[in-house]
Design a protein around this motif. Structure first.
Motif, PDB file in Angstrom:
ATOM      1  N   LYS A 203     -57.678 115.359 116.526  1.00  0.00           N
ATOM      2  CA  LYS A 203     -56.039 115.855 116.089  1.00  0.00           C
ATOM      3  C   LYS A 203     -54.836 115.181 115.259  1.00  0.00           C
ATOM      4  O   LYS A 203     -53.734 115.125 115.720  1.00  0.00           O
ATOM      5  CB  LYS A 203     -55.711 116.524 117.814  1.00  0.00           C
ATOM      6  N   ILE A 204     -55.818 115.622 114.760  1.00  0.00           N
ATOM      7  CA  ILE A 204     -54.923 113.910 113.446  1.00  0.00           C
ATOM      8  C   ILE A 204     -55.145 115.226 111.774  1.00  0.00           C
ATOM      9  O   ILE A 204     -56.255 115.773 112.119  1.00  0.00           O
ATOM     10  CB  ILE A 204     -55.591 112.962 112.908  1.00  0.00           C
ATOM     11  N   PRO A 205     -54.026 115.286 111.424  1.00  0.00           N
ATOM     12  CA  PRO A 205     -53.521 116.012 110.451  1.00  0.00           C
ATOM     13  C   PRO A 205     -54.511 115.698 108.742  1.00  0.00           C
ATOM     14  O   PRO A 205     -53.916 114.669 108.990  1.00  0.00           O
ATOM     15  CB  PRO A 205     -52.513 116.353 110.758  1.00  0.00           C
ATOM     16  N   LEU A 206     -54.613 116.566 108.349  1.00  0.00           N
ATOM     17  CA  LEU A 206     -55.160 115.909 107.241  1.00  0.00           C
ATOM     18  C   LEU A 206     -54.629 114.660 106.410  1.00  0.00           C
ATOM     19  O   LEU A 206     -53.297 115.588 106.039  1.00  0.00           O
ATOM     20  CB  LEU A 206     -55.461 117.122 105.669  1.00  0.00           C
ATOM     21  N   PRO A 207     -55.309 113.903 105.686  1.00  0.00           N
ATOM     22  CA  PRO A 207     -54.692 112.969 104.721  1.00  0.00           C
ATOM     23  C   PRO A 207     -54.002 113.527 103.395  1.00  0.00           C
ATOM     24  O   PRO A 207     -54.957 113.522 102.949  1.00  0.00           O
ATOM     25  CB  PRO A 207     -55.358 111.811 104.878  1.00  0.00           C
ATOM     26  N   ARG A 208     -52.820 113.780 103.072  1.00  0.00           N
ATOM     27  CA  ARG A 208     -52.169 113.877 101.929  1.00  0.00           C
ATOM     28  C   ARG A 208     -52.517 112.928 100.615  1.00  0.00           C
ATOM     29  O   ARG A 208     -52.112 112.985  99.015  1.00  0.00           O
ATOM     30  CB  ARG A 208     -51.315 114.845 101.651  1.00  0.00           C
ATOM     31  N   LEU A 209     -53.215 111.848 100.847  1.00  0.00           N
ATOM     32  CA  LEU A 209     -53.187 110.853 100.054  1.00  0.00           C
ATOM     33  C   LEU A 209     -54.767 110.006  99.997  1.00  0.00           C
ATOM     34  O   LEU A 209     -55.112 110.292 101.065  1.00  0.00           O
ATOM     35  CB  LEU A 209     -52.055 109.827 100.508  1.00  0.00           C
ATOM     36  N   CYS A 210     -55.088 110.273  98.408  1.00  0.00           N
ATOM     37  CA  CYS A 210     -56.244 109.508  98.015  1.00  0.00           C
ATOM     38  C   CYS A 210     -56.504 108.225  99.230  1.00  0.00           C
ATOM     39  O   CYS A 210     -55.806 107.958  99.528  1.00  0.00           O
ATOM     40  CB  CYS A 210     -56.391 109.253  96.855  1.00  0.00           C
ATOM     41  N   PRO A 211     -57.665 107.834  99.035  1.00  0.00           N
ATOM     42  CA  PRO A 211     -57.849 107.152 100.168  1.00  0.00           C
ATOM     43  C   PRO A 211     -57.471 105.318  99.652  1.00  0.00           C
ATOM     44  O   PRO A 211     -57.286 104.448 100.403  1.00  0.00           O
ATOM     45  CB  PRO A 211     -59.748 106.601 100.139  1.00  0.00           C
ATOM     46  N   ASN A 212     -56.911 105.839  98.499  1.00  0.00           N
ATOM     47  CA  ASN A 212     -56.845 104.402  98.216  1.00  0.00           C
ATOM     48  C   ASN A 212     -55.409 103.799  97.858  1.00  0.00           C
ATOM     49  O   ASN A 212     -54.606 103.111  97.813  1.00  0.00           O
ATOM     50  CB  ASN A 212     -56.903 104.333  96.228  1.00  0.00           C
ATOM     51  N   CYS A 213     -54.883 105.033  97.786  1.00  0.00           N
ATOM     52  CA  CYS A 213     -53.142 105.171  97.992  1.00  0.00           C
ATOM     53  C   CYS A 213     -52.741 104.352  99.664  1.00  0.00           C
ATOM     54  O   CYS A 213     -51.417 103.938 100.050  1.00  0.00           O
ATOM     55  CB  CYS A 213     -52.642 106.286  98.248  1.00  0.00           C
ATOM     56  N   ARG A 214     -53.790 105.288 101.081  1.00  0.00           N
ATOM     57  CA  ARG A 214     -53.830 104.906 101.851  1.00  0.00           C
ATOM     58  C   ARG A 214     -53.956 103.128 101.906  1.00  0.00           C
ATOM     59  O   ARG A 214     -53.192 102.965 103.112  1.00  0.00           O
ATOM     60  CB  ARG A 214     -54.467 106.198 102.809  1.00  0.00           C
ATOM     61  N   HIS A 215     -54.582 103.281 101.322  1.00  0.00           N
ATOM     62  CA  HIS A 215     -55.514 101.271 101.573  1.00  0.00           C
ATOM     63  C   HIS A 215     -53.664 101.131 101.297  1.00  0.00           C
ATOM     64  O   HIS A 215     -53.659 100.006 102.218  1.00  0.00           O
ATOM     65  CB  HIS A 215     -56.788 101.380 101.100  1.00  0.00           C
ATOM     66  N   LEU A 216     -53.307 101.137 100.040  1.00  0.00           N
ATOM     67  CA  LEU A 216     -52.040 100.217  99.993  1.00  0.00           C
ATOM     68  C   LEU A 216     -50.898 100.637 100.179  1.00  0.00           C
ATOM     69  O   LEU A 216     -50.435  99.325 100.292  1.00  0.00           O
ATOM     70  CB  LEU A 216     -52.035 100.628  98.022  1.00  0.00           C
ATOM     71  N   ASN A 217     -50.569 101.590 101.003  1.00  0.00           N
ATOM     72  CA  ASN A 217     -49.391 102.055 101.844  1.00  0.00           C
ATOM     73  C   ASN A 217     -49.724 101.022 103.702  1.00  0.00           C
ATOM     74  O   ASN A 217     -48.466 100.110 103.766  1.00  0.00           O
ATOM     75  CB  ASN A 217     -49.546 103.383 101.934  1.00  0.00           C
ATOM     76  N   ARG A 218     -50.858 100.866 103.470  1.00  0.00           N
ATOM     77  CA  ARG A 218     -51.351 100.480 104.137  1.00  0.00           C
ATOM     78  C   ARG A 218     -50.874  98.581 104.281  1.00  0.00           C
ATOM     79  O   ARG A 218     -49.834  98.122 104.808  1.00  0.00           O
ATOM     80  CB  ARG A 218     -52.396 100.113 105.234  1.00  0.00           C
ATOM     81  N   LYS A 219     -51.554  98.262 103.399  1.00  0.00           N
ATOM     82  CA  LYS A 219     -51.443  96.756 102.360  1.00  0.00           C
ATOM     83  C   LYS A 219     -50.094  96.219 102.677  1.00  0.00           C
ATOM     84  O   LYS A 219     -49.288  95.199 102.799  1.00  0.00           O
ATOM     85  CB  LYS A 219     -52.494  96.956 101.658  1.00  0.00           C
ATOM     86  N   ALA A 220     -49.448  97.057 102.374  1.00  0.00           N
ATOM     87  CA  ALA A 220     -47.706  96.982 101.915  1.00  0.00           C
ATOM     88  C   ALA A 220     -47.050  96.400 103.248  1.00  0.00           C
ATOM     89  O   ALA A 220     -45.726  96.509 103.085  1.00  0.00           O
ATOM     90  CB  ALA A 220     -47.441  98.331 101.055  1.00  0.00           C
ATOM     91  N   LYS A 221     -47.825  96.849 103.557  1.00  0.00           N
ATOM     92  CA  LYS A 221     -46.982  96.732 105.404  1.00  0.00           C
ATOM     93  C   LYS A 221     -46.610  95.039 106.025  1.00  0.00           C
ATOM     94  O   LYS A 221     -46.567  94.894 106.722  1.00  0.00           O
ATOM     95  CB  LYS A 221     -47.372  98.040 106.346  1.00  0.00           C
TER      96      LYS A 221
END
Ligand SMILES: [Zn+2]
Ligand SMILES: [Zn+2]
Ligand SMILES: [Zn+2]
Ligand SMILES: [Zn+2]
Length: 563
Positions: free
Chosen positions: A504-522
């Motif tokens: 029950k997770i909404p679809l991600p609206r970012l591409c896999p690379n941007c998702r990875h970079l967002n996590r790394k930025a944390k």
């Protein structure tokens, strides 16, 4: 400390320190042949520039289509179509259908070693992506630096994973999507630095938790929502205790399967986190250790994103190591130095992607082998130099002569130079961790691609036409989406869609690379600052830069804030 040498790095002009303990380490790992020790002298580059030089041999995220040069099947590859040397698919590369010793050659004492190794690399086939698919992994074609796994898709730098998609350094995990640095967990989504947890989403630094959503530094908690710094809690929201009934009612109202609600909660949680104090470093059960994001480490310094280090220094991204310096993305090496992925390695130095190797020097992609010097593509060999077979006696006579030659040419003690990497700097993991512009990269001897990969404008649907709730979202297998950040097109594969539906997770609206970079930025950048605790005089080394907005506390003061 008084006996430390201060050196100036020729690449970045920063000064760095070599301590007496460092010198003792270099001496300890220096190889011995016929009773003579061949000293590995202290490094010429600073630790960051050494890591940059290693990571320039790792392409994690730029994949191209080409054909296997042995079976002629179409393959996905780390190598551009313009790379004209041979590239084999994993099945062919790991097979006995070719003989790596066929490319062996005599060492020529009139020429530098690296020139000769470059020619050997050119003549030898490269594996299309660094994984053991078809050998020890099953259905893991689309992965890089992955081993001992099953059904992995776009998982990087990991081992022992099963049914996982989009992950970086996820080890001993099952059924997880979009995670960075995850250990021994199951059913996790969009997490960073978590371990031993089950069914958590949007979490950072949670340990031994289950069914938590939006958590930061939680330990042994279950059913907590939007909480930080809690221990042994159940049914909390924004760090406040509720009854089971109230918790479930609130959770229902938060509507976690809606994209709009999740986006709102992300903002709310980020604001909440700014108000809570931070521990100076994420060190869990560590003793005499500096760095960040370390678990169960001892006597280790300036290390990042690792678990179970003993007597190590300058290590990044890994799972277990003993007596090692300068290893990147690895599991379980011992007495290794200047190595990229020396998995289960012993006494190796100046190597890239050599697994289960022992006493291997200056080699790339050699596995289950021992006593190699300047080799590539070997899978079960010993006593080879430039892929040529020798007897043990011949090997032990010839290698010292080559080392002496390399001492004269200035090559001994240095990792592979930029001319040996098959990748442009902007294709490599080096550019992800140590950003450089084209001019700087070229000055250091690296190539530059300048290409933006992927397709744009081919989307078959737009996000404003998609349902907000996952419950109302129909099968997306045929759809092409556009990333709301970089506009790049991407797909949501069937297994991924099924995971979102089930969880029950909404679809991600970012591409896999941007998702990875967002996590790394944390994650905080890997630089240590000497700071003082915000509520007592204690000093510590922290990755929180002095100008950051968070309140940073020493361990003792921080523990008073968690409950
Ligand atoms: Zn430097
Ligand atoms: Zn093939
Ligand atoms: Zn994107
Ligand atoms: Zn304090």
């Amino acid at each position: 400390m008084n006996d430390s040498q201060i050196k100036s790095c020729p690449n970045c002009n920063k000064t760095f320190q070599i301590t007496p303990e460092d010198l003792a380490f270099y001496e300890k790992i220096s190889p011995i042949f016929n009773g003579e020790k061949f000293l590995i002298s202290s490094p010429t580059l600073c630790p960051d520039c050494r890591e940059t030089r290693r990571l320039a041999f790792r392409n994690d995220r730029y994949y191209y289509s080409r054909t296997c040069d042995l079976c002629i099947k179409p393959i996905l590859s780390l190598f551009k179509p313009s790379y004209t040397d041979k590239v084999f698919c994993n099945i062919c590369w790991w097979s006995d259908k070719w003989d790596p010793l066929a490319h062996g050659r005599e060492f020529d004492f009139s020429r530098p070693f690296f020139d000769q190794f470059k020619e050997l690399l050119k003549a030898s086939p490269r594996i299309t992506m660094i994984n053991d698919n078809g050998f020890q992994s099953v259905n893991c074609e689309y992965t890089n630096d992955l081993s001992l796994s099953k059904n992995a898709y776009n998982v990087l730098s990991s081992w022992y994973t099963e049914d996982c998609m989009y992950g970086f350094q996820i080890n001993w995990v099952k059924n997880c999507v979009d995670n960075t640095y995850l250990l021994r967990s199951e059913l996790m989504y969009e997490t960073i630095m978590c371990e031993n947890s089950y069914n958590c989403a949007y979490c950072h630094q949670v340990k031994e938790c289950a069914d938590c959503v939006f958590g930061y530094d939680l330990q042994n908690c279950t059913d907590c929502l939007l909480c930080a710094g809690l221990r042994n809690k159940k049914y909390c929201i924004l760090n406040r205790q509720y009854s089971r009934e109230d918790y479930l009612k609130f959770k229902e109202n938060f509507n976690l399967s809606s994209y709009a609600s999740i986006e709102n909660l992300k903002k709310q949680f980020d604001d909440f986190l700014l108000k809570i104090p931070r521990k100076y470093a994420n060190l869990i059960s560590c003793e005499n250790t500096t760095g960040d994001n370390l678990k169960r480490c001892k006597d280790s310094y300036d290390c990042y994103n690792q678990a179970e280090l003993h007597s190590c220094k300058f290590m990044t991204s890994g799972d277990k190591a003993t007596d090692c310096y300068d290893c990147t993305s690895t599991g379980n090496p011992e007495l290794c130095y200047e190595a990229l992925t020396p998995d289960n390695g012993y006494a190796n130095a100046f190597i890239a992607d050599c697994w289960n190797a022992k006493y291997v020097l200056y080699s790339i992609e050699c596995h289950n082998s021992n006593n190699l010097f300047g080799c590539t593509g070997l899978k079960k060999n010993s006593y080879c130099i430039l892929n040529k077979q020798y007897s043990r006696e011949e090997y032990e006579k010839l290698v010292p002569r080559i080392i002496k030659h390399m001492q004269n040419t200035g090559e001994w003690g240095e990792f592979f130079p930029p001319i040996l990497t098959p990748f442009n700097y902007d294709e490599t993991a080096a550019n992800e961790w140590h950003k450089m512009d084209e001019e700087t990269a070229e000055k250091l001897g690296y190539g530059w691609s300048g290409e933006t990969l992927g397709s744009f404008g081919k989307e078959t649907c737009t996000w404003d036409k998609m349902p907000d709730q996952i419950e109302n979202t129909l099968d997306t297998a045929k759809e092409i989406f556009a990333c709301t950040v970089c506009q790049k097109n991407y797909k949501i594969i069937k297994e991924e869609f099924d995971f979102y539906k089930k969880q029950k997770i909404p679809l991600p609206r970012l591409c896999p690379n941007c998702r990875h970079l967002n996590r790394k930025a944390k994650l905080n950048p890997k630089t240590l600052y000497l700071r003082t605790c915000a509520s007592c005089p204690q000093k510590f080394q922290t990755t929180y830069a002095p100008d950051r907005p968070e309140t940073v506390l020493c361990e003792e003061c921080y523990l008073k804030t968690v409950y």
